[in-house]
Design an enzyme around this catalytic site. Structure first.
Site, PDB file in Angstrom:
ATOM      1  N   ASP A  37     -20.407 -33.627 -66.909  1.00 13.07           N
ATOM      2  CA  ASP A  37     -21.588 -34.147 -66.229  1.00 13.07           C
ATOM      3  C   ASP A  37     -22.539 -34.706 -67.277  1.00 13.07           C
ATOM      4  O   ASP A  37     -22.470 -34.312 -68.447  1.00 13.07           O
ATOM      5  CB  ASP A  37     -22.293 -33.030 -65.436  1.00 13.07           C
ATOM      6  CG  ASP A  37     -23.114 -33.554 -64.260  1.00 13.07           C
ATOM      7  OD1 ASP A  37     -24.021 -34.390 -64.494  1.00 13.07           O
ATOM      8  OD2 ASP A  37     -22.857 -33.151 -63.121  1.00 13.07           O
ATOM      9  N   ASN A  90     -15.428 -37.240 -59.425  1.00 11.28           N
ATOM     10  CA  ASN A  90     -16.436 -37.019 -58.396  1.00 11.28           C
ATOM     11  C   ASN A  90     -17.802 -37.606 -58.720  1.00 11.28           C
ATOM     12  O   ASN A  90     -18.613 -37.812 -57.812  1.00 11.28           O
ATOM     13  CB  ASN A  90     -16.553 -35.498 -58.182  1.00 11.28           C
ATOM     14  CG  ASN A  90     -17.735 -35.115 -57.339  1.00 11.28           C
ATOM     15  OD1 ASN A  90     -17.748 -35.343 -56.139  1.00 11.28           O
ATOM     16  ND2 ASN A  90     -18.744 -34.528 -57.978  1.00 11.28           N
ATOM     17  N   TYR A 155     -23.267 -49.520 -52.026  1.00  9.29           N
ATOM     18  CA  TYR A 155     -22.687 -48.180 -51.949  1.00  9.29           C
ATOM     19  C   TYR A 155     -21.365 -48.222 -51.188  1.00  9.29           C
ATOM     20  O   TYR A 155     -20.354 -47.683 -51.641  1.00  9.29           O
ATOM     21  CB  TYR A 155     -23.666 -47.231 -51.264  1.00  9.29           C
ATOM     22  CG  TYR A 155     -23.182 -45.796 -51.195  1.00  9.29           C
ATOM     23  CD1 TYR A 155     -23.216 -44.986 -52.321  1.00  9.29           C
ATOM     24  CD2 TYR A 155     -22.709 -45.263 -50.003  1.00  9.29           C
ATOM     25  CE1 TYR A 155     -22.775 -43.661 -52.264  1.00  9.29           C
ATOM     26  CE2 TYR A 155     -22.265 -43.944 -49.936  1.00  9.29           C
ATOM     27  CZ  TYR A 155     -22.304 -43.147 -51.070  1.00  9.29           C
ATOM     28  OH  TYR A 155     -21.861 -41.848 -51.010  1.00  9.29           O
ATOM     29  N   LYS A 159     -17.538 -47.372 -52.581  1.00  8.18           N
ATOM     30  CA  LYS A 159     -16.724 -46.301 -52.006  1.00  8.18           C
ATOM     31  C   LYS A 159     -15.462 -46.837 -51.337  1.00  8.18           C
ATOM     32  O   LYS A 159     -14.419 -46.167 -51.345  1.00  8.18           O
ATOM     33  CB  LYS A 159     -17.564 -45.477 -51.032  1.00  8.18           C
ATOM     34  CG  LYS A 159     -18.692 -44.704 -51.713  1.00  8.18           C
ATOM     35  CD  LYS A 159     -18.168 -43.744 -52.778  1.00  8.18           C
ATOM     36  CE  LYS A 159     -19.240 -42.847 -53.337  1.00  8.18           C
ATOM     37  NZ  LYS A 159     -18.706 -41.890 -54.345  1.00  8.18           N
ATOM     38  N   ILE A 188     -23.393 -34.071 -46.597  1.00 11.00           N
ATOM     39  CA  ILE A 188     -23.141 -32.769 -47.215  1.00 11.00           C
ATOM     40  C   ILE A 188     -24.447 -32.220 -47.787  1.00 11.00           C
ATOM     41  O   ILE A 188     -25.253 -32.953 -48.353  1.00 11.00           O
ATOM     42  CB  ILE A 188     -22.093 -32.892 -48.337  1.00 11.00           C
ATOM     43  CG1 ILE A 188     -20.834 -33.607 -47.816  1.00 11.00           C
ATOM     44  CG2 ILE A 188     -21.743 -31.521 -48.893  1.00 11.00           C
ATOM     45  CD1 ILE A 188     -20.143 -32.942 -46.650  1.00 11.00           C
ATOM     46  N   THR A 190     -26.131 -31.166 -50.307  1.00  9.10           N
ATOM     47  CA  THR A 190     -26.194 -31.192 -51.759  1.00  9.10           C
ATOM     48  C   THR A 190     -27.639 -31.422 -52.198  1.00  9.10           C
ATOM     49  O   THR A 190     -28.498 -31.750 -51.370  1.00  9.10           O
ATOM     50  CB  THR A 190     -25.325 -32.323 -52.321  1.00  9.10           C
ATOM     51  OG1 THR A 190     -25.850 -33.583 -51.858  1.00  9.10           O
ATOM     52  CG2 THR A 190     -23.868 -32.182 -51.875  1.00  9.10           C
TER      53      THR A 190
END
Length: 251
Positions: A37, A90, A155, A159, A188, A190
């Site tokens: 990360d 990811n 976006y 994707k 989600i 997050t």
């Protein structure tokens, strides 16, 4: 889970959210994990959580827009654990919700560089090592925006592109024993979504109410699918975008 024990996994964007839970889940199943990360504090926290539970993990700061960083991530797996069996590509950023003609070229470039080209950089570094050792499994993070018109144009394009990479890689490298799939998360719970919820509580309540499951997804919902896709239990699943959205796109 069958085939995960004693393997080696790399997970990008593992400092929080979906990536963190995937790294933890890999470790729970007996894999050694390279936690990657740009967020050093978050990455260290993920490693600490895994080690506290008796697992094996190493953090490496990785910016997926930097090819040298990505190469170093894979090299860390080789140096620390002697191989590379699984990868969850990811790392990504969310969209701003703007319409196609309302953002400038630099915003387009940043979105594509991280969300799409970043996945390509990871694949480019991971695939040769998996070929060398006779195979592996890779899961890329797309989105419901990768199979629908959700999200802003840059976006959604990024994707959709992740799914295209996943499918082409499947065709290119099946004979080398590498399986590729993509997960397509819905909404989600997050840190990014939590921030959006704080900024617009009413909108998030409406979104949640529109999900047939009656709740937001959890990072664990995605992580369990990712690890399953890397296991022997999914050995005949190849090149698929797996939608995990609580029924959102079923409507």
């Amino acid at each position: 889970m069958n085939g995960i024990q004693d393997g080696v996994a790399v997970v990008t964007g593992a400092g929080s959210g979906i990536g963190r839970q995937t790294a933890i889940r890999f470790a729970e199943e007996g894999a050694s994990v390279v936690v990657a990360d740009v967020d050093e504090e978050g990455g260290d926290e993920t490693v600490g959580t895994i080690r506290d539970e008796g697992g094996e993990a190493t953090f490496v700061r990785t910016d997926v827009t930097d090819g040298d960083d990505v190469d170093a991530m894979v090299q860390t797996a080789l140096d620390e654990y002697g191989g590379l069996d699984f990868a969850h590509n990811n790392a990504g950023i969310a969209d701003e919700g703007t319409r196609l003609a309302e953002y400038d070229e630099s915003e387009w470039d940043r979105m594509i560089d991280i969300n799409l080209k970043g996945v390509w950089r990871c694949l480019k570094a991971e695939i040769p090592e998996m070929i060398e050792q006779g195979g592996g499994a890779i899961v890329n993070t797309s989105s419901v925006a990768g199979v629908s018109a959700n999200g802003s144009a840059h976006y959604a394009a990024s994707k959709h592109g992740v799914i295209g990479l996943t499918r082409r890689a499947t065709v290119d490298y099946a004979d080398d024993g590498i399986r590729f799939n993509a997960v397509c998360p819905g909404v989600i719970d997050t840190p990014m979504v939590q921030q959006a919820s704080e900024d617009n509580t009413e909108e998030m309540e409406q979104i949640t109410a529109s999900i047939p499951a009656g709740r937001l997804g959890t990072p664990e919902d995605i992580a369990s699918t990712v690890v399953w896709l890397c296991s022997d239990d999914s050995s005949y699943v190849m090149g698929q975008p797996i939608v995990i959205d609580g029924g959102l796109l079923a409507q």
